[in-house]
Design an enzyme around this catalytic site. Structure first.
Site, PDB file in Angstrom:
ATOM      1  N   PRO A   2       0.829  -1.208   0.000  1.00 32.53           N
ATOM      2  CG  PRO A   2      -0.831  -1.602   1.582  1.00 32.53           C
ATOM      3  CD  PRO A   2       0.491  -2.113   1.112  1.00 32.53           C
ATOM      4  CD  GLU A   3       2.776   2.985  -4.500  1.00 31.99           C
ATOM      5  OE1 GLU A   3       2.720   4.161  -4.912  1.00 31.99           O
ATOM      6  OE2 GLU A   3       3.111   2.028  -5.226  1.00 31.99           O
TER       7      GLU A   3
END
Length: 271
Positions: A2-3
Site C-alpha cells: 500500500p502506498e
C-alpha cells in the site's frame, strides 16, 4: 505494498470510526507482527487508552493515545478493519484490539511483513524527523524540489521513491506521476529544469489526489477499512501496461527495471 493513497483512504475511514473509542482488550495472535516489544508489553501499553485521533505519516497509520502513539505499517498484505465482536474471523488474523461498544479493530496479514508498535512522544518526534516531505503538503513545492533534486544524480523515479526525501510515493504512483509530467524516469534528478520539476510536482500531487478520490489501487490484497477494493486501477495510464498503446500518443508502453522495481513509461511522450 500500500502506498500513500491506500493508507490515506484507510486513515480517513478510521478517523470517522475510532476517535473517542477506548481500548478494552488486546490479543496478539502473531507475535512477530509486534515491533521491539513482547505481546504482553505491547498490550499493556495500549490497554485502557482512548484513541484521540487517527492520522497518516508517510505510509503509516498513526493513532494518538494521549502521550503515546500506536503505529501500524501494513507491509505488503496487511489489512486493518473495524468489525463487530462475533463477526466472522479473518483467515490470517494477527492482532485483535477490543474496543468499547462491542467493536474490534482487527489487523490481519497473509505474508506478515507488516508491523505494529508504540512510541513515546520523544520517540515519535525523533522518528518523524527522519522521514521526508509529505507530497501533498505545502512543503512539497516546486522551489523545494529544485533545491532538493538539484543535489542528486539519482534517476528521478528512484529519487521520488526515497522515503527520506519524499514519503508515500511508491512504484505505482511514481511511474504514473512521471508519465503525467512527460519526464523520462531514467533522467538524473539534477538534469531536470525548474519547469520540468514543477511538472513533476504537479504530476505527483494530481495522481495521488485522484487515487485517493477513487479509494486507492487494488491489484490483489489491498482493501480499505470497510473491506472494499480501491477503484483506481482502471485509471492507470502506464503502470502494468507493458506493450499496450500509450494513451497519449501512437507509441507503446515499455517496462524497465530501476532499483529492483519495474518502471513503466512511454519513451515517445517522456523524454
Amino acid at each position: 505494498m500500500p502506498e500513500l493513497p491506500e493508507v490515506e483512504t484507510i486513515v480517513r475511514d478510521l478517523a470517522h470510526l475510532l476517535p473517542g473509542a477506548k481500548i478494552k482488550g488486546v490479543e496478539v495472535v502473531r507475535p512477530d507482527l509486534i515491533e521491539d516489544d513482547t505481546p504482553e508489553g505491547f498490550a499493556r501499553k495500549i490497554r485502557g487508552k482512548k484513541i484521540r485521533s487517527v492520522v497518516r505519516r508517510a505510509k503509516n497509520i498513526v493513532m494518538d493515545l494521549g502521550g503515546e502513539r500506536l503505529l501500524v505499517n501494513l507491509g505488503m498484505t496487511g489489512r486493518l478493519l473495524v468489525a463487530r465482536a462475533g463477526d466472522d474471523e479473518p483467515t490470517h488474523l494477527g492482532v485483535r484490539i477490543g474496543l468499547d461498544r462491542g467493536r474490534e479493530l482487527r489487523y490481519h496479514d497473509v505474508r506478515r511483513f507488516g508491523r505494529l508498535w508504540t512510541v513515546t512522544e520523544a520517540q515519535w518526534q525523533a522518528w518523524d524527523g527522519q522521514l521526508g516531505v509529505e507530497p501533498l503538503s505545502d512543503a512539497f513545492s516546486a522551489d523545494w524540489l529544485v533545491q532538493a533534486a538539484g543535489r542528486s544524480k539519482v534517476a528521478i523515479k528512484v529519487w521520488l521513491m526515497d522515503q527520506a526525501r519524499v514519503v508515500g510515493v511508491g512504484n505505482i504512483y511514481a511511474s504514473e506521476a512521471l508519465f503525467r509530467a512527460r519526464v523520462d524516469p531514467r533522467r538524473p534528478a539534477n538534469s531536470l529544469t525548474p519547469d520540468e520539476l514543477a511538472r513533476v510536482r504537479d504530476g505527483v500531487q494530481a495522481v495521488l489526489r485522484e487515487a485517493i478520490d477513487h479509494r486507492g489501487t487494488t491489484f490483489l490484497d489491498y482493501r480499505d477499512a470497510r473491506g472494499e477494493e480501491g477503484a483506481f486501477a482502471a485509471r492507470l495510464k502506464v503502470y502494468d501496461r507493458e506493450g499496450q498503446p500509450c494513451p497519449g500518443c501512437k507509441g507503446h508502453v515499455e517496462r524497465i527495471v530501476q532499483g529492483g522495481r519495474s518502471t513503466f513509461f512511454c519513451p515517445s511522450c517522456q523524454h
